[in-house]
Enzyme design. Structure first.
Site, PDB file in Angstrom:
ATOM      1  N   LYS A   1       5.581 -10.062  20.953  1.00 32.54           N
ATOM      2  CA  LYS A   1       5.237 -11.011  22.034  1.00 32.54           C
ATOM      3  C   LYS A   1       4.322 -12.073  21.423  1.00 32.54           C
ATOM      4  O   LYS A   1       3.125 -11.843  21.229  1.00 32.54           O
ATOM      5  CB  LYS A   1       4.515 -10.237  23.144  1.00 32.54           C
ATOM      6  CG  LYS A   1       4.706 -10.780  24.548  1.00 32.54           C
ATOM      7  CD  LYS A   1       4.103 -12.119  24.859  1.00 32.54           C
ATOM      8  CE  LYS A   1       2.631 -12.197  25.086  1.00 32.54           C
ATOM      9  NZ  LYS A   1       2.183 -13.618  25.144  1.00 32.54           N
TER      10      LYS A   1
ATOM     11  N   GLU B   1      -7.131  -6.787  15.676  1.00 27.64           N
ATOM     12  CA  GLU B   1      -7.748  -7.818  14.828  1.00 27.64           C
ATOM     13  C   GLU B   1      -8.317  -8.861  15.774  1.00 27.64           C
ATOM     14  O   GLU B   1      -7.566  -9.621  16.379  1.00 27.64           O
ATOM     15  CB  GLU B   1      -6.701  -8.473  13.918  1.00 27.64           C
ATOM     16  CG  GLU B   1      -6.052  -7.533  12.931  1.00 27.64           C
ATOM     17  CD  GLU B   1      -6.955  -7.164  11.765  1.00 27.64           C
ATOM     18  OE1 GLU B   1      -8.112  -7.636  11.728  1.00 27.64           O
ATOM     19  OE2 GLU B   1      -6.508  -6.394  10.913  1.00 27.64           O
TER      20      GLU B   1
ATOM     21  N   CYS C   1     -10.092 -16.965  12.867  1.00 28.10           N
ATOM     22  CA  CYS C   1     -10.950 -15.834  13.210  1.00 28.10           C
ATOM     23  C   CYS C   1     -12.066 -15.665  12.185  1.00 28.10           C
ATOM     24  O   CYS C   1     -13.120 -15.137  12.496  1.00 28.10           O
ATOM     25  CB  CYS C   1     -10.108 -14.567  13.301  1.00 28.10           C
ATOM     26  SG  CYS C   1      -9.097 -14.308  11.838  1.00 28.10           S
TER      27      CYS C   1
ATOM     28  N   GLU D   1     -18.221 -16.520  19.843  1.00 20.52           N
ATOM     29  CA  GLU D   1     -17.167 -17.183  19.081  1.00 20.52           C
ATOM     30  C   GLU D   1     -16.723 -18.456  19.813  1.00 20.52           C
ATOM     31  O   GLU D   1     -16.323 -18.405  20.973  1.00 20.52           O
ATOM     32  CB  GLU D   1     -15.966 -16.238  18.920  1.00 20.52           C
ATOM     33  CG  GLU D   1     -14.902 -16.829  18.022  1.00 20.52           C
ATOM     34  CD  GLU D   1     -13.659 -15.951  17.913  1.00 20.52           C
ATOM     35  OE1 GLU D   1     -13.152 -15.514  18.959  1.00 20.52           O
ATOM     36  OE2 GLU D   1     -13.199 -15.745  16.780  1.00 20.52           O
TER      37      GLU D   1
END
Ligand code: NAD
Length: 492
Positions: free
Chosen positions: A175, A250, A284, A385
């Site tokens: 997906k 992750e 990331c 973040e």
């Protein structure tokens, strides 16, 4: 606009919902393709196809060497189609063509490497403590793996999951992000060309809650391999736990990039800029907290600002562009709101500070490369973040102070250390709490080297030979070689 169907059991199929949504080009802000809006029924259909391929199809009867050969053929096909696939990634996610071409050119290595590992999955013979028995282990695939990917590096992050999962003999429902589905749908065509049986790899598209969650909840899914935000990762982890499914997560980061006074300053400035402004900060492993030793702080910041202010913004398909647009509208708004937060928290804005409206930015969603100094590690811009081109510069006194600040965050994905002192390099590498530490370099990855997070940055490791173990389960087999018939009412 081209309509993109979903790929289930080797067929291109319409969504059960009958609905479609637009995907736009971040540089023009114009829609350019229509994506199928999948729902729970599509997730169910895809999982059943993958389960059928796993249990009844020719896939299970292939030798491990034949599986490996298919993966290597797939790698060759990706290499042959790299230019086209990289361009599709740019149209969808707006990242630089040089970055995406570099990534897609590198992707075949995952299929070669894990293809090579497919027939090296061995069990062992256990030297038992009981006479008359032979005991050995088999490492077997799990079954259907759900792979869910984000928008920033679709084909690379897909390879990190599919290559080990398929090498281990599993089947897949993939997906992709609703913002960047096209490259994955083009990529999946290569499986048919490579000769994979139908149902081994399926792709469903749509929104996370509508099609992603039913996929995670599906009882026939045995593992969820996810890359994305920690907020989504948490929900997926909780949901998968209810079904006793394995998960690989992750997630995000707030990585420290630490510059000591003895560092090669040219290299460190370069590493600081590439750590946060490459990929428009949408990675990331962005080095979004720059820790600079007090003794060199002011001079270093001047050099950083001088280099960062030369960044050329513009069309990501132009090879000379250095900073491209922000991929999604929600992300663009989030970045701008964090710049406001930084201002309100009292950090000192030294570069950028808002939307970029230069002529070369056209109607794209651009944010100026932004640098805050005077940041305290407890500010939100140092703890949360942002996933954009916003750098927080934090001064530190000495090694202990740098370590304290570096580890004082809930994430632990990457870290950079810039020093010429070899002892310090090893000490820092040992004591920093993150899945990767780079010394005198930044943002390097390889199919051979484990990648993953400490703390809230995730669970499990991708890449490296050990990654394949996360897609296997161990069976212990006992053979009675003549141990005799034992008392049925006591354990043997
Ligand atoms: P996201 O979590 O919003 O979405 C990721 C994927 O999950 C998408 O395909 C989305 O449709 C799907 N999803 C969303 N909600 C879901 C739900 N309830 N159930 C099932 N699926 C759901 O992340 P994003 O905005 O696409 O990506 C950015 C994030 O990804 C950042 O936090 C970044 O740090 C992280 N990331 C991590 C790595 C890594 O390797 N650690 C690499 C790249 C990006």
């Amino acid at each position: 606009m081209q309509k993109h169907l979903m790929y289930i059991a080797g067929q291109w199929v319409e969504p059960s919902t009958g609905e479609w949504f637009e995907t736009d080009n971040p540089f023009t802000s114009e829609p350019w393709a229509l994506i199928a809006r999948g729902g729970a029924a599509d997730a169910d259909r895809a999982v059943r196809a993958a389960h059928d391929a796993f249990t009844n199809g020719p896939w299970k009867d292939l030798t491990a060497s034949a599986r490996g050969a298919l993966l290597r053929r797939l790698g060759d096909l990706v290499a042959q189609n790299a230019a086209r696939l990289a361009e599709l990634e740019v149209l969808d996610n707006g990242k630089l063509i040089a970055e995406m071409r570099g990534q897609v050119d590198y992707v075949p290595q995952w299929y070669y490497y894990f293809g090579g590992l497919a027939d090296k999955i061995e069990g062992s013979v256990i030297p038992l403590d009981k006479k008359g028995y032979f005991n050995y282990t088999r490492n077997e695939p799990l079954g259907v793996v759900a792979a869910i990917t984000p928008w920033n590096s679709p084909l690379l992050l897909t390879a990190w999951k599919l290559a080990p999962a398929l090498a281990a003999g599993n089947t897949i429902v993939l997906k992709p992000s609703e913002f960047t589905s096209v490259s994955t749908l083009e990529f999946v065509k290569l499986f048919e060309q490579a000769g994979f049986p139908p149902g081994v790899v399926n792709v469903i598209t749509g929104y996370g809650k509508e099609v992603g969650m039913p996929l995670v909840e599906h009882p026939l899914v045995r593992k969820v391999a996810f890359t994305g935000s920690d907020a989504t990762g948490r929900v997926i982890n909780e949901t998968a736990a209810r079904g006793f499914k394995r998960v690989g997560l992750e997630l995000g980061g707030k990585s420290p990039n630490i510059v000591f006074e003895d560092a090669d300053q040219d290299a460190a400035v370069n590493g600081a800029v590439s750590g946060i402004f490459a990929a428009t900060g949408q990675t990331c492993i962005a080095g979004s907290r720059l820790l600079v030793q007090e003794s060199i702080h002011d001079a270093f910041v001047e050099r950083l600002l001088a280099l960062a202010s030369t960044a050329r913004m513009g069309n990501p398909l132009d090879s000379g562009t250095q900073v491209g647009p922000v991929t999604t509208r929600p992300q663009y708004e989030k970045i701008l709101s964090y710049i406001e937060i930084g201002r309100n928290e009292g950090a000192k804005l030294r570069l950028g500070g808002g939307a970029a409206t230069r002529p070369e930015c056209g109607s794209g969603r651009f944010v100026e490369p932004t640098v805050f100094t005077g940041v305290h590690n407890d500010m939100r811009i140092a703890q949360e973040e942002i996933f954009g081109p916003v750098l927080s510069v934090i001064p530190f006194r000495d090694e202990e102070d740098a370590l304290r600040i570096a580890n004082d965050v809930r994430f632990g994905l990457g870290a950079g250390v810039w020093t010429r002192d070899i002892g310090r390099a090893f000490r820092m590498a040992e004591r920093i709490q993150s899945g990767t530490v780079w010394v005198n370099t930044y943002r390097a990855v390889s199919y051979m080297s484990p990648f993953g997070g400490y703390k809230d940055s995730g669970m499990g490791r991708e890449n490296g030979a050990q990654a394949i173990r996360d897609y296997l389960q161990t069976k212990s087999v006992w053979i009675n070689m003549g141990a005799g018939t034992a008392n049925p009412f006591v354990m043997r």
